[in-house]
Motif scaffolding. Structure first.
Motif, PDB file in Angstrom:
ATOM      1  N   ARG A  20     -78.389  14.738  27.984  1.00  0.00           N
ATOM      2  CA  ARG A  20     -79.645  14.305  27.388  1.00  0.00           C
ATOM      3  C   ARG A  20     -79.513  13.997  25.897  1.00  0.00           C
ATOM      4  O   ARG A  20     -80.500  13.706  25.233  1.00  0.00           O
ATOM      5  CB  ARG A  20     -80.746  15.367  27.578  1.00  0.00           C
ATOM      6  CG  ARG A  20     -81.077  15.729  29.010  1.00  0.00           C
ATOM      7  CD  ARG A  20     -81.735  14.584  29.776  1.00  0.00           C
ATOM      8  NE  ARG A  20     -82.911  14.047  29.129  1.00  0.00           N
ATOM      9  CZ  ARG A  20     -84.142  14.545  29.243  1.00  0.00           C
ATOM     10  NH1 ARG A  20     -84.345  15.646  29.972  1.00  0.00           N
ATOM     11  NH2 ARG A  20     -85.168  13.975  28.644  1.00  0.00           N
ATOM     12  N   GLY A  21     -78.308  14.117  25.360  1.00  0.00           N
ATOM     13  CA  GLY A  21     -78.105  13.796  23.959  1.00  0.00           C
ATOM     14  C   GLY A  21     -78.147  15.025  23.064  1.00  0.00           C
ATOM     15  O   GLY A  21     -78.001  16.167  23.509  1.00  0.00           O
ATOM     16  N   ALA A  22     -78.382  14.790  21.774  1.00  0.00           N
ATOM     17  CA  ALA A  22     -78.368  15.863  20.779  1.00  0.00           C
ATOM     18  C   ALA A  22     -79.481  15.635  19.769  1.00  0.00           C
ATOM     19  O   ALA A  22     -79.783  14.499  19.403  1.00  0.00           O
ATOM     20  CB  ALA A  22     -77.011  15.904  20.071  1.00  0.00           C
ATOM     21  N   ILE A  23     -80.074  16.743  19.311  1.00  0.00           N
ATOM     22  CA  ILE A  23     -81.101  16.672  18.270  1.00  0.00           C
ATOM     23  C   ILE A  23     -80.667  17.524  17.082  1.00  0.00           C
ATOM     24  O   ILE A  23     -79.916  18.483  17.231  1.00  0.00           O
ATOM     25  CB  ILE A  23     -82.482  17.134  18.783  1.00  0.00           C
ATOM     26  CG1 ILE A  23     -82.435  18.582  19.273  1.00  0.00           C
ATOM     27  CG2 ILE A  23     -82.979  16.188  19.867  1.00  0.00           C
ATOM     28  CD1 ILE A  23     -83.797  19.162  19.626  1.00  0.00           C
ATOM     29  N   ASN A  24     -81.153  17.161  15.908  1.00  0.00           N
ATOM     30  CA  ASN A  24     -80.812  17.881  14.684  1.00  0.00           C
ATOM     31  C   ASN A  24     -82.070  18.355  13.986  1.00  0.00           C
ATOM     32  O   ASN A  24     -83.059  17.623  13.883  1.00  0.00           O
ATOM     33  CB  ASN A  24     -80.018  16.965  13.744  1.00  0.00           C
ATOM     34  CG  ASN A  24     -79.555  17.703  12.502  1.00  0.00           C
ATOM     35  OD1 ASN A  24     -79.079  18.832  12.569  1.00  0.00           O
ATOM     36  ND2 ASN A  24     -79.702  17.070  11.360  1.00  0.00           N
ATOM     37  N   VAL A  25     -82.017  19.600  13.498  1.00  0.00           N
ATOM     38  CA  VAL A  25     -83.098  20.175  12.699  1.00  0.00           C
ATOM     39  C   VAL A  25     -82.707  19.961  11.236  1.00  0.00           C
ATOM     40  O   VAL A  25     -81.852  20.662  10.704  1.00  0.00           O
ATOM     41  CB  VAL A  25     -83.272  21.675  12.997  1.00  0.00           C
ATOM     42  CG1 VAL A  25     -84.454  22.239  12.221  1.00  0.00           C
ATOM     43  CG2 VAL A  25     -83.441  21.915  14.492  1.00  0.00           C
ATOM     44  N   HIS A  26     -83.343  18.981  10.585  1.00  0.00           N
ATOM     45  CA  HIS A  26     -82.938  18.606   9.229  1.00  0.00           C
ATOM     46  C   HIS A  26     -84.012  18.988   8.221  1.00  0.00           C
ATOM     47  O   HIS A  26     -85.197  18.677   8.398  1.00  0.00           O
ATOM     48  CB  HIS A  26     -82.683  17.097   9.146  1.00  0.00           C
ATOM     49  CG  HIS A  26     -82.122  16.678   7.820  1.00  0.00           C
ATOM     50  ND1 HIS A  26     -80.805  16.892   7.474  1.00  0.00           N
ATOM     51  CD2 HIS A  26     -82.692  16.075   6.761  1.00  0.00           C
ATOM     52  CE1 HIS A  26     -80.593  16.427   6.254  1.00  0.00           C
ATOM     53  NE2 HIS A  26     -81.736  15.933   5.794  1.00  0.00           N
ATOM     54  N   ALA A  27     -83.597  19.638   7.131  1.00  0.00           N
ATOM     55  CA  ALA A  27     -84.542  20.213   6.168  1.00  0.00           C
ATOM     56  C   ALA A  27     -84.963  19.225   5.091  1.00  0.00           C
ATOM     57  O   ALA A  27     -84.788  19.457   3.892  1.00  0.00           O
ATOM     58  CB  ALA A  27     -83.935  21.456   5.534  1.00  0.00           C
ATOM     59  N   SER A  28     -85.534  18.107   5.508  1.00  0.00           N
ATOM     60  CA  SER A  28     -86.149  17.177   4.562  1.00  0.00           C
ATOM     61  C   SER A  28     -87.117  16.282   5.314  1.00  0.00           C
ATOM     62  O   SER A  28     -87.144  16.258   6.547  1.00  0.00           O
ATOM     63  CB  SER A  28     -85.099  16.324   3.847  1.00  0.00           C
ATOM     64  OG  SER A  28     -84.722  15.197   4.625  1.00  0.00           O
ATOM     65  N   LEU A  29     -87.906  15.534   4.534  1.00  0.00           N
ATOM     66  CA  LEU A  29     -88.790  14.529   5.119  1.00  0.00           C
ATOM     67  C   LEU A  29     -88.013  13.216   5.159  1.00  0.00           C
ATOM     68  O   LEU A  29     -88.135  12.372   4.292  1.00  0.00           O
ATOM     69  CB  LEU A  29     -90.065  14.401   4.282  1.00  0.00           C
ATOM     70  CG  LEU A  29     -90.931  15.661   4.194  1.00  0.00           C
ATOM     71  CD1 LEU A  29     -92.103  15.443   3.242  1.00  0.00           C
ATOM     72  CD2 LEU A  29     -91.441  16.071   5.582  1.00  0.00           C
TER      73      LEU A  29
END
Length: 330
Positions: free
Chosen positions: A105-114
């Motif tokens: 299903r792919g990959a997601i990233n939790v990124h700390a910016s807008l």
């Protein structure tokens, strides 16, 4: 759905714990960086938490700690976990196409910016340094480009006037965990998870910060230096060297600064970094380019504990010519 978490450090821990709490039976593996000594050494300024591997062990989750997940061996080990979805938070390595091809299903990233603001390794520090009043977390689909994937979910929060990178990152980590759970639930529903494209015209970068970046430039405006001190905490910390007539330079970490003021002129005046006076509880320092004065409130001399400016001045009274600057003055 089989979920593999990829992350390292205190920013990743809340997301990992939230996944284990909400999807306990589905979290089948953790990929994290090998153990490093830096965070545990006496006097270290890096943040340490429970430890990703320790959290995984407590929940019986298989842990992989390759030097590089992108090697054939790393990809093979990941493939053995048979992930449907990778959830990544501050893992510390750019993922190759081979790695991204493993999860169904792919990959997601939790990124700390807008996003698209502050792509890169140090988004929190650069948000503070650049005087942003708001930042947030963006959950993106991971593509081979650096933080360039489609944005699935985004939420903002205020940057407080006294926030350091450490304090702000801690709040963002909690927000990121909540958003990650929300996005994983979308994937679990089985439907297509769509995201919005990032506007390339709005992209800004937040490259990795190295230890030497923490050296304070006293020719910068006072407001910039105040933000710089907060942005460099907890690592690499903002530092300078105290120059005293007839003595060797002393390395000093500047931990906290206060009010700014000054004439607002371009007059030369004394060299930037010159200690003007002690208006207890602060050390008053000349900074530039408009002859501003910056209060230094707390410092940590090399090999010593953190202390107030007043405590520091008891052992290092101000004399004419005392100045902060690089180790070798020009």
């Amino acid at each position: 759905m089989r979920i593999v978490m990829m992350g390292t450090g205190t920013f990743a821990e809340p997301t990992f714990e939230a996944l284990l709490s909400n999807f306990a039976g589905d979290v089948v593996g953790l990929v994290t960086q090998p153990e490093r000594d830096a965070g545990n050494k006496r006097g270290s300024t890096r943040q340490t938490g429970k430890g990703m591997a320790a959290i995984a062990a407590a929940h019986g989750v298989t842990t992989l700690q390759p030097e590089s997940i992108n090697t054939p061996e790393g990809v093979a080990a990941l493939r053995e976990l048979r992930p449907d979805l990778l959830v990544v938070a501050a893992y510390g390595q750019i993922l190759s196409k081979d790695v991204l091809g493993v999860p169904t299903r792919g990959a997601i990233n939790v990124h700390a910016s807008l996003l698209p603001k502050y792509r890169g390794a140090a988004p929190v520090a650069y948000a503070i340094l650049n005087g942003e009043t708001r930042t947030g977390v963006t959950i993106i689909k991971i593509t081979p480009g650096l933080d360039s994937g489609d944005m699935i979910l985004q939420e903002s929060l205020d940057i407080l006037p006294d926030d350091t990178t450490g304090s702000l990152e801690a709040r963002l980590a909690v927000l990121g965990a909540r958003l990650a759970v929300e996005v994983v639930r979308k994937y679990q529903s089985g439907g297509s998870v769509e995201g919005a494209r990032q506007d390339p015209a709005l992209v800004t970068k937040a490259p990795k910060i190295k230890k030497e970046f923490g050296l304070i430039d006293w020719t910068k405006p006072a407001g910039y230096i105040e933000r710089f001190v907060r942005a460099m905490q907890p690592w690499p910390t903002a530092y300078t060297f105290l120059h005293r007539p007839g003595k060797e330079p002393m390395r000093v970490i500047v931990c906290k600064t206060g009010k700014v003021g000054g004439m607002g002129t371009l007059d030369e005046g004394p060299p930037k970094g010159t200690i003007l006076d002690a208006d207890h509880p602060a050390i008053l320092v000349e900074v530039g380019p408009h002859r501003s004065v910056l209060e230094v409130l707390e410092v940590q001399p090399a090999g010593k504990k953190r202390m107030t400016a007043e405590e520091f001045l008891r052992g290092h009274p101000i004399v004419e010519g005392m100045r902060f600057g690089p180790d070798v003055l020009s």
